[in-house]
Write a protein that holds these residues in place. Structure first.
Motif, short mmCIF file in Angstrom:
data_model
loop_
_atom_site.label_atom_id
_atom_site.label_comp_id
_atom_site.label_asym_id
_atom_site.label_seq_id
_atom_site.Cartn_x
_atom_site.Cartn_y
_atom_site.Cartn_z
N GLY A 1 6.26 6.69 -7.28
CA GLY A 1 6.51 7.60 -8.39
C GLY A 1 6.86 6.92 -9.70
N ALA A 2 7.51 5.76 -9.63
CA ALA A 2 7.93 5.08 -10.85
C ALA A 2 6.79 4.29 -11.50
CB ALA A 2 9.10 4.15 -10.56
N LEU A 3 5.68 4.14 -10.78
CA LEU A 3 4.54 3.41 -11.31
C LEU A 3 3.53 4.38 -11.93
CD1 LEU A 3 3.85 0.81 -8.46
CD2 LEU A 3 5.36 0.59 -10.46
N THR A 4 2.69 3.86 -12.79
CA THR A 4 1.63 4.68 -13.37
C THR A 4 0.50 4.87 -12.36
OG1 THR A 4 0.41 2.79 -14.24
CG2 THR A 4 2.12 3.75 -15.67
N VAL A 5 -0.41 5.77 -12.67
CA VAL A 5 -1.59 5.97 -11.84
C VAL A 5 -2.36 4.66 -11.71
CG1 VAL A 5 -3.86 7.10 -11.78
CG2 VAL A 5 -1.80 8.43 -12.33
N ARG A 6 -2.55 3.97 -12.81
CA ARG A 6 -3.26 2.69 -12.80
C ARG A 6 -2.60 1.69 -11.86
NH1 ARG A 6 -5.97 0.80 -17.40
NH2 ARG A 6 -4.64 2.20 -18.63
N GLU A 7 -1.29 1.59 -11.94
CA GLU A 7 -0.56 0.62 -11.12
C GLU A 7 -0.60 1.00 -9.64
OE1 GLU A 7 2.76 -0.84 -14.40
OE2 GLU A 7 3.06 1.02 -13.27
N ASN A 8 -0.53 2.30 -9.35
CA ASN A 8 -0.63 2.75 -7.95
C ASN A 8 -1.96 2.35 -7.35
OD1 ASN A 8 1.35 4.85 -6.44
ND2 ASN A 8 1.71 4.93 -8.66
N ILE A 9 -3.04 2.57 -8.08
CA ILE A 9 -4.37 2.24 -7.57
C ILE A 9 -4.53 0.73 -7.43
CG2 ILE A 9 -6.85 2.46 -7.95
CD1 ILE A 9 -6.24 4.99 -9.59
N ALA A 10 -3.94 -0.01 -8.35
CA ALA A 10 -4.03 -1.47 -8.32
C ALA A 10 -3.39 -2.06 -7.07
CB ALA A 10 -3.39 -2.06 -9.57
N VAL A 11 -2.41 -1.36 -6.50
CA VAL A 11 -1.79 -1.85 -5.26
C VAL A 11 -2.85 -2.03 -4.18
CG1 VAL A 11 -0.20 -1.27 -3.39
CG2 VAL A 11 0.48 -0.86 -5.76
N GLY A 12 -3.75 -1.05 -4.05
CA GLY A 12 -4.83 -1.17 -3.08
C GLY A 12 -5.85 -2.23 -3.48
N ALA A 13 -6.11 -2.32 -4.78
CA ALA A 13 -7.11 -3.27 -5.28
C ALA A 13 -6.70 -4.71 -5.05
CB ALA A 13 -7.35 -3.02 -6.77
N HIS A 14 -5.39 -4.96 -4.93
CA HIS A 14 -4.92 -6.34 -4.73
C HIS A 14 -5.41 -6.94 -3.42
CE1 HIS A 14 -2.45 -7.52 -8.12
NE2 HIS A 14 -1.85 -6.35 -8.13
N LEU A 15 -5.89 -6.11 -2.48
CA LEU A 15 -6.41 -6.65 -1.22
C LEU A 15 -7.54 -7.64 -1.47
CD1 LEU A 15 -6.49 -6.59 1.91
CD2 LEU A 15 -8.15 -4.72 1.71
N HIS A 16 -8.42 -7.30 -2.41
CA HIS A 16 -9.57 -8.18 -2.70
C HIS A 16 -9.50 -8.81 -4.10
CE1 HIS A 16 -11.65 -7.08 0.95
NE2 HIS A 16 -11.51 -5.80 0.67
N HIS A 17 -8.52 -8.40 -4.89
CA HIS A 17 -8.39 -8.91 -6.26
C HIS A 17 -6.94 -9.36 -6.49
CE1 HIS A 17 -12.37 -7.27 -7.20
NE2 HIS A 17 -11.99 -6.19 -6.54
N PRO A 18 -6.60 -10.57 -6.08
CA PRO A 18 -5.21 -11.02 -6.17
C PRO A 18 -4.68 -11.14 -7.59
CG PRO A 18 -6.67 -12.82 -5.46
CD PRO A 18 -7.47 -11.56 -5.42
N ARG A 19 -5.55 -11.40 -8.56
CA ARG A 19 -5.09 -11.51 -9.95
C ARG A 19 -4.81 -10.12 -10.50
NH1 ARG A 19 -6.55 -16.18 -12.98
NH2 ARG A 19 -6.85 -14.80 -14.78
N ARG A 20 -3.67 -9.97 -11.16
CA ARG A 20 -3.24 -8.67 -11.66
C ARG A 20 -4.28 -8.06 -12.61
NH1 ARG A 20 0.93 -5.19 -12.45
NH2 ARG A 20 1.20 -4.30 -14.53
N THR A 21 -4.82 -8.86 -13.50
CA THR A 21 -5.79 -8.33 -14.47
C THR A 21 -7.03 -7.78 -13.75
OG1 THR A 21 -6.69 -10.58 -14.74
CG2 THR A 21 -5.06 -9.81 -16.37
N GLU A 22 -7.47 -8.47 -12.70
CA GLU A 22 -8.63 -8.01 -11.95
C GLU A 22 -8.31 -6.72 -11.19
OE1 GLU A 22 -9.55 -11.25 -9.43
OE2 GLU A 22 -10.43 -12.50 -11.01
#
Length: 250
Positions: A89-110
């Protein structure tokens, strides 16, 4: 793609999943339906490693994954959503989705860039900087879908992604799920909204008391007497048949 054979899971004296077998082929949308308490969510949990099955086995893309933890199964390309949506809840929509994206994209910008792409797929691209806690129920359902999609799955298991939505919201999310399949992601879904099941699914399995009692096209399972009995109670199939005969006669 997915092979489930004789899967069983007991909780004390209750067999939540009882010798269940099913298959999902690449490119399909397959529905898992059944009355409340039939064992559908437990079956999803056993397939995806959230609870260890007591019997049987699961094969995904030709390899046995029975007993693997959820993160290892996710890394192989199978991921599930949850019926009760709990975003950060404290994160933005973008940040929430990025949590899943980190599985294949370790760099935060990616990961954040990938989050933008996924948000566009599910219709959240205009809410990327909105705190997840401020989303409506429909928005949270889309976010749950996006977080799973961000892991870049080959097989996506959706647990009642349309529960709690009104008819307009359901009609809006159906094409989103269809587009996900058309993008190359195979889908298996638990759903009580029969409008969506009929519209989306190539095939359906019906689970009752932990067992598969019917399978086939949605038209076939909807007319199966065992399915009618499971949903409407003992004697319902005969009553429905009588009503249909009376309707044809009139």
């Amino acid at each position: 793609m997915l092979e489930v054979r004789d899967l069983g899971k007991r909780f004390g004296g209750i067999a939540a999943v009882d010798g269940t077998s099913l298959d999902v082929a690449q490119g399909e949308i397959v529905a898992l339906i059944g009355p409340n308490g039939a064992g559908k969510t437990t079956l999803f949990a056993a397939i995806t490693g959230f609870v260890p099955p007591d019997t049987g086995h699961v094969r995904f893309l030709g390899e046995t994954i029975t007993g693997l933890p959820p993160h290892a199964i996710c890394a192989r390309g199978m991921v599930r959503t949850f019926q009760i949506v709990q975003p950060f809840g404290a994160l933005t929509v973008r940040e929430n989705i990025a949590v899943g994206a980190h599985l294949h994209h370790p760099r935060r910008t990616e990961a954040l860039a990938r989050a933008e792409q996924v948000a566009a797929q599910v219709g959240l691209d205009k809410r990327l900087d909105q705190p997840a806690s401020t989303l409506t129920v429909a928005g949270r359902k889309r976010l749950e879908l996006a977080r799973a999609l961000a892991t870049e799955p080959k097989l996506l298991l959706l647990d009642e992604v349309m529960a709690g939505l009104n008819p307009t919201e359901i009609s809006e999310i159906v094409p989103v799920v269809r587009a996900i399949r058309d993008s190359g992601v195979t889908v298996m879904l638990i759903e009580h909204v029969m409008q969506a099941v009929v519209s989306l699914s190539d095939r359906a399995y019906v689970l009752n008391n932990g067992r598969i009692i019917a399978s086939g096209t949605t038209a076939e399972v909807a007319s199966d007497p065992n399915v009618i009995e499971a949903y409407l109670g003992h004697g319902a199939a005969e009553r429905v048949k009588t009503q249909l005969q009376a309707g044809h006669a009139s």
